[in-house]
Design a protein around this motif. Structure first.
Motif, PDB file in Angstrom:
ATOM      1  N   TRP A 169     -16.988 -16.255 -14.064  1.00  0.00           N
ATOM      2  CA  TRP A 169     -15.916 -15.942 -14.394  1.00  0.00           C
ATOM      3  C   TRP A 169     -16.195 -15.680 -12.171  1.00  0.00           C
ATOM      4  CZ3 TRP A 169     -11.253 -12.713 -12.732  1.00  0.00           C
ATOM      5  CH2 TRP A 169     -11.833 -11.824 -12.102  1.00  0.00           C
ATOM      6  N   TRP A 170     -16.813 -15.889 -11.543  1.00  0.00           N
ATOM      7  CA  TRP A 170     -17.741 -16.188 -10.458  1.00  0.00           C
ATOM      8  C   TRP A 170     -17.013 -17.703  -9.813  1.00  0.00           C
ATOM      9  CZ3 TRP A 170     -19.919 -21.626  -8.919  1.00  0.00           C
ATOM     10  CH2 TRP A 170     -20.067 -21.333  -7.790  1.00  0.00           C
ATOM     11  N   ALA A 171     -16.770 -19.213 -11.253  1.00  0.00           N
ATOM     12  CA  ALA A 171     -16.011 -20.089 -10.607  1.00  0.00           C
ATOM     13  C   ALA A 171     -14.018 -19.870 -10.218  1.00  0.00           C
ATOM     14  CB  ALA A 171     -15.798 -21.224 -11.786  1.00  0.00           C
ATOM     15  N   VAL A 172     -13.502 -18.838 -11.002  1.00  0.00           N
ATOM     16  CA  VAL A 172     -12.361 -18.827 -10.865  1.00  0.00           C
ATOM     17  C   VAL A 172     -12.008 -17.507  -9.132  1.00  0.00           C
ATOM     18  CG1 VAL A 172     -10.281 -17.166 -11.718  1.00  0.00           C
ATOM     19  CG2 VAL A 172     -11.955 -18.014 -13.872  1.00  0.00           C
ATOM     20  N   VAL A 173     -13.010 -16.619  -9.173  1.00  0.00           N
ATOM     21  CA  VAL A 173     -12.877 -15.712  -7.786  1.00  0.00           C
ATOM     22  C   VAL A 173     -13.283 -17.088  -6.504  1.00  0.00           C
ATOM     23  CG1 VAL A 173     -14.023 -14.099  -6.587  1.00  0.00           C
ATOM     24  CG2 VAL A 173     -13.919 -13.559  -9.072  1.00  0.00           C
ATOM     25  N   THR A 174     -14.016 -17.683  -7.391  1.00  0.00           N
ATOM     26  CA  THR A 174     -14.225 -18.461  -6.232  1.00  0.00           C
ATOM     27  C   THR A 174     -13.623 -19.888  -5.227  1.00  0.00           C
ATOM     28  OG1 THR A 174     -16.974 -18.443  -6.366  1.00  0.00           O
ATOM     29  CG2 THR A 174     -16.245 -20.005  -4.706  1.00  0.00           C
ATOM     30  N   MET A 175     -12.969 -20.319  -6.330  1.00  0.00           N
ATOM     31  CA  MET A 175     -11.860 -21.478  -6.808  1.00  0.00           C
ATOM     32  C   MET A 175     -10.874 -21.116  -5.643  1.00  0.00           C
ATOM     33  SD  MET A 175     -11.390 -24.417  -9.674  1.00  0.00           S
ATOM     34  CE  MET A 175      -9.854 -26.089  -8.811  1.00  0.00           C
ATOM     35  N   SER A 176     -10.525 -19.639  -6.372  1.00  0.00           N
ATOM     36  CA  SER A 176      -9.003 -18.852  -6.049  1.00  0.00           C
ATOM     37  C   SER A 176      -9.571 -18.476  -4.317  1.00  0.00           C
ATOM     38  CB  SER A 176      -8.764 -17.827  -7.026  1.00  0.00           C
ATOM     39  OG  SER A 176      -9.542 -16.729  -6.309  1.00  0.00           O
ATOM     40  N   THR A 177     -10.084 -18.501  -3.944  1.00  0.00           N
ATOM     41  CA  THR A 177     -11.109 -18.441  -2.302  1.00  0.00           C
ATOM     42  C   THR A 177     -10.835 -17.048  -1.833  1.00  0.00           C
ATOM     43  OG1 THR A 177      -8.270 -18.387  -1.467  1.00  0.00           O
ATOM     44  CG2 THR A 177     -10.660 -20.581  -1.415  1.00  0.00           C
ATOM     45  N   VAL A 178     -10.634 -15.552  -3.803  1.00  0.00           N
ATOM     46  CA  VAL A 178     -10.779 -14.297  -3.872  1.00  0.00           C
ATOM     47  C   VAL A 178     -11.825 -13.633  -2.217  1.00  0.00           C
ATOM     48  CG1 VAL A 178     -10.260 -12.019  -4.421  1.00  0.00           C
ATOM     49  CG2 VAL A 178      -8.937 -14.940  -5.121  1.00  0.00           C
ATOM     50  N   GLY A 179     -13.148 -14.673  -3.592  1.00  0.00           N
ATOM     51  CA  GLY A 179     -14.262 -13.805  -2.894  1.00  0.00           C
ATOM     52  C   GLY A 179     -14.670 -12.337  -2.748  1.00  0.00           C
ATOM     53  N   TYR A 180     -14.673 -11.318  -4.745  1.00  0.00           N
ATOM     54  CA  TYR A 180     -14.944 -10.723  -4.646  1.00  0.00           C
ATOM     55  C   TYR A 180     -16.197 -10.108  -3.866  1.00  0.00           C
ATOM     56  CZ  TYR A 180     -10.379 -10.158  -7.530  1.00  0.00           C
ATOM     57  OH  TYR A 180      -8.898  -9.834  -7.750  1.00  0.00           O
ATOM     58  N   GLY A 181     -16.664 -10.972  -4.276  1.00  0.00           N
ATOM     59  CA  GLY A 181     -18.447 -10.155  -3.891  1.00  0.00           C
ATOM     60  C   GLY A 181     -18.859  -9.794  -5.199  1.00  0.00           C
ATOM     61  N   ASP A 182     -18.930  -9.306  -6.027  1.00  0.00           N
ATOM     62  CA  ASP A 182     -19.408  -9.063  -7.242  1.00  0.00           C
ATOM     63  C   ASP A 182     -20.471  -9.398  -7.744  1.00  0.00           C
ATOM     64  OD1 ASP A 182     -17.747 -10.292  -8.326  1.00  0.00           O
ATOM     65  OD2 ASP A 182     -16.792  -9.671 -10.146  1.00  0.00           O
ATOM     66  N   ILE A 183     -20.554 -10.766  -7.806  1.00  0.00           N
ATOM     67  CA  ILE A 183     -21.347 -11.569  -8.879  1.00  0.00           C
ATOM     68  C   ILE A 183     -21.302 -13.014  -6.965  1.00  0.00           C
ATOM     69  CG2 ILE A 183     -21.613 -13.949 -10.453  1.00  0.00           C
ATOM     70  CD1 ILE A 183     -20.312 -12.352 -11.840  1.00  0.00           C
ATOM     71  N   VAL A 184     -22.481 -13.370  -6.734  1.00  0.00           N
ATOM     72  CA  VAL A 184     -22.931 -14.244  -5.526  1.00  0.00           C
ATOM     73  C   VAL A 184     -24.570 -14.600  -6.218  1.00  0.00           C
ATOM     74  CG1 VAL A 184     -22.166 -12.672  -3.840  1.00  0.00           C
ATOM     75  CG2 VAL A 184     -24.473 -12.139  -4.557  1.00  0.00           C
ATOM     76  N   PRO A 185     -25.105 -16.291  -5.560  1.00  0.00           N
ATOM     77  CA  PRO A 185     -25.536 -16.979  -5.361  1.00  0.00           C
ATOM     78  C   PRO A 185     -26.807 -16.165  -4.962  1.00  0.00           C
ATOM     79  CG  PRO A 185     -24.058 -18.025  -4.085  1.00  0.00           C
ATOM     80  CD  PRO A 185     -23.721 -17.194  -4.564  1.00  0.00           C
TER      81      PRO A 185
END
Length: 249
Positions: A169-185
């Motif tokens: 899910w993090w990969a989907v959000v990051t690759m789509s450049t949405v960046g919800y911020g619910d999961i961060v490294p």
């Protein structure tokens, strides 16, 4: 008349969005109230318009069997079916059937048949499915690989990464450049990998746009051919059929 043709498909979408307002929803839910009667009247007039449109086009059609099998015809039928269904069945007893009301929004798609430029976009998208499907496969591969790598980088230090699904899910959000911020490294390796993967996502998003814009430009530059070879061009045939049906109505 083109303004009227464009206005009718937009009304169901506007009405449905308005009904989601808590105050409006509370008033409309009271049966036979003023707000309920107004909403019912608007819905009835809209459905009558679309039903009459389908009936007239079927009546004047030279090839009624082809018309009945057309996806556009069934799209029109689906958009009005929920209204007639709710007239004879109490939809409140069947919670799963409330999703049928969403079919009203599909009427907005009728705008495609009213505008030649929208038809061109639909034509280009349908003829770019091969390239777009390949990009989706590559996208799924990147999501799987990136999610697996991110999971092993973060699962021990990050409480929000409990499984590979969370990492994907993090990969989907990051690759789509949405960046919800619910999961961060939270680890250095995870942050470094996220930075690289973010820029990969930006490049990847540009690829389908390049394909679609290139195909659109090619078809748009050949617009003279559409006028000269109307019988050989799907865009003109579709547009002219809709225009002729509109005039006959």
């Amino acid at each position: 008349s083109s303004g009227i043709n464009a206005e009718w498909p937009l009304r169901p979408g506007v009405a449905m969005v308005t009904e989601t307002n808590p105050e409006v929803k509370r008033k409309v839910s009271v049966k036979w109230s003023l707000e309920y009667n107004i909403a019912f009247a608007v819905e009835t007039v809209t459905v009558f318009f679309f039903s009459f449109d389908v009936l007239i086009r079927f009546t004047v059609s030279d090839e009624r069997r082809v018309f009945a099998r057309s996806p556009a015809t069934w799209l029109d039928i689906v958009t009005v079916a929920p209204y007639y269904f709710e007239l004879f069945v109490d939809a409140s007893r069947f919670k799963g059937l409330k999703v049928l009301r969403m079919a009203r929004v599909v009427r907005v798609l009728k705008l495609i048949k009213k505008n030649k430029r929208l038809l061109l976009i639909a034509y280009v998208m349908s003829h770019s499915l091969g390239e777009l499907s390949l990009l989706i496969i590559v996208w799924a591969m990147c999501i799987t690989v990136a999610g697996s790598v991110f999971y092993y980088c973060e699962n021990e230090a990050n409480d929000k990464i409990t499984s590979g699904v969370d990492a994907m899910w993090w990969a989907v959000v990051t690759m789509s450049t949405v960046g919800y911020g619910d999961i961060v490294p939270v680890t250095f390796i995870g942050k470094a990998f996220s930075t690289v993967f973010f820029y990969i996502g930006m490049v990847f998003l540009a690829l389908p746009l390049t394909i679609i814009v290139g195909a659109f430009t090619k078809q748009y530059e050949n617009r003279g051919t559409w006028s000269l070879n109307r019988n050989d061009n799907k865009i003109n045939r579709l547009y002219e059929n809709n225009s002729s049906n509109a005039k006959s109505e």
